[in-house]
Scaffold this active site. Sequence first.
Site, PDB file in Angstrom:
ATOM      1  CG  ASP A 172     -26.150  62.465 -10.080  1.00 15.15           C
ATOM      2  OD1 ASP A 172     -26.872  62.021 -11.202  1.00 15.15           O
ATOM      3  OD2 ASP A 172     -26.785  63.020  -9.174  1.00 15.15           O
ATOM      4  CD  GLU A 222     -26.315  59.743  -6.135  1.00 14.41           C
ATOM      5  OE1 GLU A 222     -25.867  59.579  -7.295  1.00 14.41           O
ATOM      6  OE2 GLU A 222     -25.955  60.798  -5.470  1.00 14.41           O
TER       7      GLU A 222
END
Length: 638
Positions: A501, A428
């Site tokens: 994350d 990401e």
Amino acid sequence: MTAARSYTAKDITALEGLDPVRKRPGMYIGGVDERGLHHLCWEILDNAVDEAMNGHASEITLTLHPGREQITVSDNGRGIPVDKHPKTKKPALEMVLTELHAGGKFEGQNYKTSGGLHGVGASVVNALSKSLTATVKRDGGEYRMEFKRGKPTTKLLKKKGTARGTGTTITFEPDATIFPKIEFDADTIRQRLEVTSFLHKGVKVVFVNDDAKTRETFQHENGIADYLNAVIKQRSTRPIHDADFALERDNGVRMEMCFRWTESTDEHVRSYVNGIPTGSGGSHESGFRAGLNKAVRNFIDTHKLTPRGVKITPDDIREGVVAILSVFVPDPQFQGQTKDRLNNPEVQPTIDNALRPALEQWLNENRSVAETIVARIVAAARARAASRAAADAITRKTVTSSNRLTLPGKLSDCTAPGRHDSELFIVEGDSAGGSAKQGRDRVTQAILPLRGKVLNTESTALTKVLSNKELSDLVTALGCGIGKHFDPGKLRYQRVILLADADSDGHHITTLLLTFFFRHLRPLIEDGHVFIAVPPLYRVEVGKEKFYAADEADRQRILAEVNGRAKPEITRFKGLGEMMAKDLWDTTLNPATRRLLRVEITDALAADTVMNELMGKDPSARFRFIMDRAEDAEELDV
Ligand code: 0RA
């Protein structure tokens, strides 16, 4: 022999004792994992359901006791017979619970609710239980007998005085020396009970969850018709016509089915054999599909309803169909790894032949409904042609991608020539992608950063999915195509690892990606290619030593461990982007030290429901889903 013939102990044919069950539990219940554990519960429940199915019981109560290690199932049926067997001189109740396959009831004549793995009866449960108590009310008396690990610990005891009513109550606690983990799952049980109440209309099924102090009653006068409505609602789709098609028949195979066409772009069939879910389909589903296809095709052809230039396939005909199919087969054979596929070839034509004429007649008698359905089918055929064109465009790119030029520009590919041991990290954000690119092993590890928004692909047609840049890049990088063009042999990486994350945005993106894999590349999950990386939240440095903590609890544990040594220096990683390439390698990328979770679909149906519920509506629930998934996933020693 008359139907009213009463059942006595002499009808029970004894086979053998229970030693083999304790020696090889897997042979009888499939395994000693969570699934095997719950199997015990279904086994006892099925006996009560049989009693209800044959019209002798109207109510079944399952109680989950506090601590979730003990279950009681009770019914208001005739009660298991307690009279003594003329030869063995043992009470029938004892024989039912201590002999394999004991019980006339379990041998043909009546349908046994269960089969295959099931159908081995209460004695198997008894054999695998630390303790089991059976209570029977019958002939005005109440009787009780207790067992440990399949062996009687009491005689058949008769309670003083008289008892009102009849019925059987069985309480058992699985044996911890057989099952590594004994913890019944309330949701799994609840779901099974609800389905039971749909499949056996009118029967009152009560779930008393004494662990959570809740109580629920399931009862459906309209049986599977109610079930169909519930499934359509739950899948948050809309039916395109009012009344459903319903068929109930008994021509050697008792069958009950109902279905409707909806706006949904896939087909959803829930099938059951003798009340057991058959998630992998089999002969009954094949017969269902064949009958459905032929009836509709015949209707379309007879009335010349196919527009010029359109080619209608069986998939087009069944697109959007939501169906419930319940059949009762005297001697069901189950196959497949999870034994949830029916393999009785004779069942297929039986269902096909019953469904085809009935559905054709229904279409002819409900012309406006039929026209709505045909319009939907034609639309599906047209959409498929359009989506094929879109998928072709991508697959063509992929197939010729031995030259790297056609791979997405932002993919940092690995240099290894083959798929063996190579990995694709889907990361990401750009900065995280940067650290990953620096920290990786460039021979075996490829990095694909996702910058843009990932589309929510729950209930989205393939055409639209592929118009999303992030997803089409991903498909190109994977190399294996998608949808009808999917070819697992072309997959360019052995492992596909989602790296996001450890915050809510990260969870969200992981969920969106999993939804995409689940809906459009499910075999990658099924074949074990999809993983979730678990980056750490903290680094704890003590003198020269470095520790990484996955979460707060982990951090506390480490701090307690190093207590008394040099002053610990704690770094909280705010995101992957802030992590040094070296940290990322040590914790998340290096196969020798990282933590990876393999994504598994333990129960395709459950996963499907969860996806629908979570991706369909409530976004906050999505995070919970991904957390749950991560817990479910098996931890790997990679
Ligand atoms: C054998 C024969 C009869 C009933 C049952 C078994 C029976 C078994 C279970 C298991 C759970 N609940 C049950 N209820 C009944 C027939 C007895 C008769 O003919 O009266």
